[in-house]
Design a protein around this motif. Structure first.
Motif, short mmCIF file in Angstrom:
data_model
loop_
_atom_site.label_atom_id
_atom_site.label_comp_id
_atom_site.label_asym_id
_atom_site.label_seq_id
_atom_site.Cartn_x
_atom_site.Cartn_y
_atom_site.Cartn_z
N ASP A 141 1.00 -1.25 -0.18
CA ASP A 141 0.00 -0.10 -0.06
C ASP A 141 1.01 1.16 -0.09
N ASN A 142 0.59 2.22 -0.98
CA ASN A 142 1.56 3.55 -1.16
C ASN A 142 1.24 4.49 0.09
N SER B 198 -10.34 5.25 1.83
CA SER B 198 -10.64 4.98 3.14
C SER B 198 -10.10 5.80 4.05
N GLY C 164 -17.81 1.59 -3.64
CA GLY C 164 -18.67 2.90 -3.57
C GLY C 164 -18.61 3.68 -2.10
C1 LIG Z 1 -15.53 11.77 0.80
C2 LIG Z 1 -15.84 10.28 1.04
C3 LIG Z 1 -16.82 9.91 2.16
C4 LIG Z 1 -16.97 8.66 2.38
N1 LIG Z 1 -17.66 8.43 3.32
C5 LIG Z 1 -18.06 6.80 3.78
C6 LIG Z 1 -18.78 6.55 4.71
O1 LIG Z 1 -19.29 7.53 5.75
N2 LIG Z 1 -18.95 5.34 5.24
C7 LIG Z 1 -18.70 4.39 4.37
O2 LIG Z 1 -18.67 3.17 4.50
N3 LIG Z 1 -17.74 4.81 3.27
C8 LIG Z 1 -17.61 6.02 2.96
N4 LIG Z 1 -16.76 6.28 1.92
C9 LIG Z 1 -16.55 5.19 0.78
C10 LIG Z 1 -15.27 4.53 1.27
O3 LIG Z 1 -14.43 5.27 1.58
C11 LIG Z 1 -14.88 3.27 0.40
O4 LIG Z 1 -16.13 2.61 -0.12
C12 LIG Z 1 -14.00 2.34 0.66
O5 LIG Z 1 -12.94 3.26 1.42
C13 LIG Z 1 -13.26 1.77 -0.23
O6 LIG Z 1 -12.13 1.18 0.18
P1 LIG Z 1 -10.95 0.35 -0.87
O7 LIG Z 1 -10.10 -0.53 -0.03
O8 LIG Z 1 -11.85 -0.23 -2.03
O9 LIG Z 1 -10.48 1.47 -1.71
P2 LIG Z 1 -9.26 2.56 -0.95
O10 LIG Z 1 -9.42 3.09 0.39
O11 LIG Z 1 -9.15 3.71 -2.16
O12 LIG Z 1 -7.73 1.65 -0.96
C14 LIG Z 1 -7.14 1.21 -2.04
C15 LIG Z 1 -5.75 1.53 -1.22
O13 LIG Z 1 -4.79 1.16 -2.31
C16 LIG Z 1 -3.85 2.09 -2.46
N5 LIG Z 1 -3.28 1.78 -3.96
C17 LIG Z 1 -3.65 1.90 -5.16
N6 LIG Z 1 -2.92 1.59 -6.22
C18 LIG Z 1 -1.90 1.29 -5.71
C19 LIG Z 1 -0.52 0.75 -6.16
N7 LIG Z 1 -0.42 0.75 -7.32
N8 LIG Z 1 0.37 0.58 -5.07
C20 LIG Z 1 0.07 0.69 -3.96
N9 LIG Z 1 -0.84 1.12 -3.22
C21 LIG Z 1 -1.93 1.41 -4.11
C22 LIG Z 1 -4.27 3.28 -2.42
O14 LIG Z 1 -3.66 4.22 -2.13
C23 LIG Z 1 -5.41 3.09 -1.13
O15 LIG Z 1 -4.57 2.99 -0.10
C24 LIG Z 1 -16.47 7.73 1.58
C25 LIG Z 1 -15.61 7.95 0.70
C26 LIG Z 1 -15.18 9.41 0.48
C27 LIG Z 1 -14.47 9.59 -0.76
#
Ligand SMILES: Cc1cc2nc3c(=O)[nH]c(=O)nc-3n(C[C@H](O)[C@H](O)[C@H](O)COP(=O)(O)OP(=O)(O)OC[C@H]3O[C@@H](n4cnc5c(N)ncnc54)[C@H](O)[C@@H]3O)c2cc1C
Length: 361
Positions: free
Chosen positions: A37-38, A45, A320
């Motif tokens: 993770d970067n 998140s 989402g």
């Molecule tokens: C403003 C906002 C408000 C939100 N509020 C809520 C809420 O109240 N409740 C809720 O349930 N959800 C909420 N969400 C949505 C929630 O954040 C997402 O559903 C969830 O965080 C997605 O998680 P993920 O692990 O799929 O993606 P991410 O959190 O994006 O995790 C992906 C990770 O991979 C890393 N990464 C990507 N590519 C690479 C690479 N090539 N090398 C190394 N690392 C990499 C990224 O940096 C990141 O750390 C909100 C989102 C936003 C933007």
């Protein structure tokens, strides 16, 4: 690769809420994992408020899978609190404030329907004094709360590598350096049986899965100070205020469609504060503003499953705006699928999108 090449069961790209909870579930089943993770501080998140709720106010419905998720989600995170001796999940009820008589009617009718009794209480407590002159009505929504997502994933970063043969690397993963090796995959001298991409909105840079359709949605979260309001409830009209103690609240949110920018704009925080003040009847002082991008899918169902051609490459994405609650059931199901070949829910299985892959390639 020499004979002493290290072997780990799973490589997970992305340590957001998806990659982190999947790693923890795989470890529960005895697998070893590596996370890359970067540490991007505006990842979805790390920006998310972590709000957890079963109700969708727009059409007064329950969210997808709500009866599986609630109340299980709170115990799910509490079990990690107990293991790690930490605190990051709070169950906080919500006062859903009605805009007009139609909303009063819709919510009241819904509260009387079977299956809604555990989520809705029409005998809501009083709204804060400052809102009384504005004359709003409300309903109490139960089984709502907040996960401190950043705290949870930062603690998991410490605990995941404590299990045998598991690693957490803080740094960029380079897709073009992943090498196939007779069904296994090699990255930086370590051999893996399976690779799972949980790379959030960065999926558009992922050469294996960028054919999956996304509608990324930018959003703003504020940390604000408001004096003199009881912090017993989340307050929600369209926008919301979530109490975090010491008269501080998280406030959200905005939706900017098809926009990958994480650059905060003063006009967005000004707008949000104005909207909130219009129904709160109190001044709101801005402490911090963060902008992130939600990995949103038009069909509103996450993407899970294996690549149509490349064996042992998987995706876990498309959570989402509901990541904090959805992972409490999806990560366990996905781990069972990856290790014990348990079937995937057909609504999330990316098999249905394979024609898009073949059309593109
Ligand atoms: C403003 C906002 C408000 C939100 N509020 C809520 C809420 O109240 N409740 C809720 O349930 N959800 C909420 N969400 C949505 C929630 O954040 C997402 O559903 C969830 O965080 C997605 O998680 P993920 O692990 O799929 O993606 P991410 O959190 O994006 O995790 C992906 C990770 O991979 C890393 N990464 C990507 N590519 C690479 C690479 N090539 N090398 C190394 N690392 C990499 C990224 O940096 C990141 O750390 C909100 C989102 C936003 C933007």
């Amino acid at each position: 690769m020499g004979e002493k090449t290290k072997h780990v069961d799973f490589l997970i790209v992305g340590g957001g809420i998806a990659g982190t909870t999947l790693a923890l579930e795989l470890q529960k089943l005895g697998a070893s994992v590596t996370i890359y993770d970067n540490q991007f501080n505006r990842s979805s998140s790390r920006v998310a408020a972590g709000l957890i709720s079963a109700m969708v106010p727009r059409n007064v419905r329950k969210t997808w899978l709500s009866d599986q998720i609630f109340p299980h989600v709170f115990n799910y995170y509490k079990s990690f609190e107990d293991q790690w001796n930490a605190h990051f999940i709070d169950e906080i009820p919500t006062l859903q404030i009605h805009k007009n008589l139609r909303q009063v009617h819709n919510w009241t009718i819904r509260a009387g329907e079977p299956g809604f009794e555990k989520y809705l209480n029409i005998n809501a407590p009083q709204l804060p004094e400052c809102m009384k002159p504005l004359n709003f009505d409300c309903i109490e929504v139960l089984l709502t709360g907040r996960l401190d997502v950043t705290k949870f994933i930062d603690l998991a970063k410490v605990h995941i590598p404590q299990k045998e043969n598991s690693f957490y690397f803080e740094g960029q993963f380079y897709y073009n350096e992943l090498i196939g090796d007779s069904g296994d995959w090699i990255y930086e001298e370590i051999k893996y049986s399976k690779v799972v991409f949980a790379d959030g909105v960065n999926i558009h840079l992922n050469p294996f899965f960028n054919y999956l359709p996304f509608n990324p949605s930018g959003g703003d979260i504020l940390k604000v100070k408001i004096e003199g309001i009881p912090q017993s409830h989340i307050l929600k009209k369209k926008e919301w205020l979530l109490p975090i103690g010491n008269n501080e609240w998280l406030a959200g949110s905005t939706y900017h469609s098809d926009n990958y920018s994480t650059q905060e704009k003063e006009s967005d925080s000004d707008w949000l504060i104005q909207e909130l003040e219009s129904w709160l009847g109190k001044p709101i002082q801005l402490i911090e503003h963060k902008r992130g991008v939600r990995p949103t899918v038009a069909e509103r169902r996450p993407y899970l499953g294996e690549h149509p051609i490349q064996q042992n490459l998987f995706v876990y994405n498309g959570l989402g705006s509901k990541g904090s609650s959805l992972v409490s059931v999806l990560s366990e199901q996905f781990a069972q699928h990856l290790i014990n070949q348990a079937p995937l829910n057909s609504e999330v299985n990316i098999e249905q999108y394979h024609p898009l892959f073949f059309a593109k390639n």
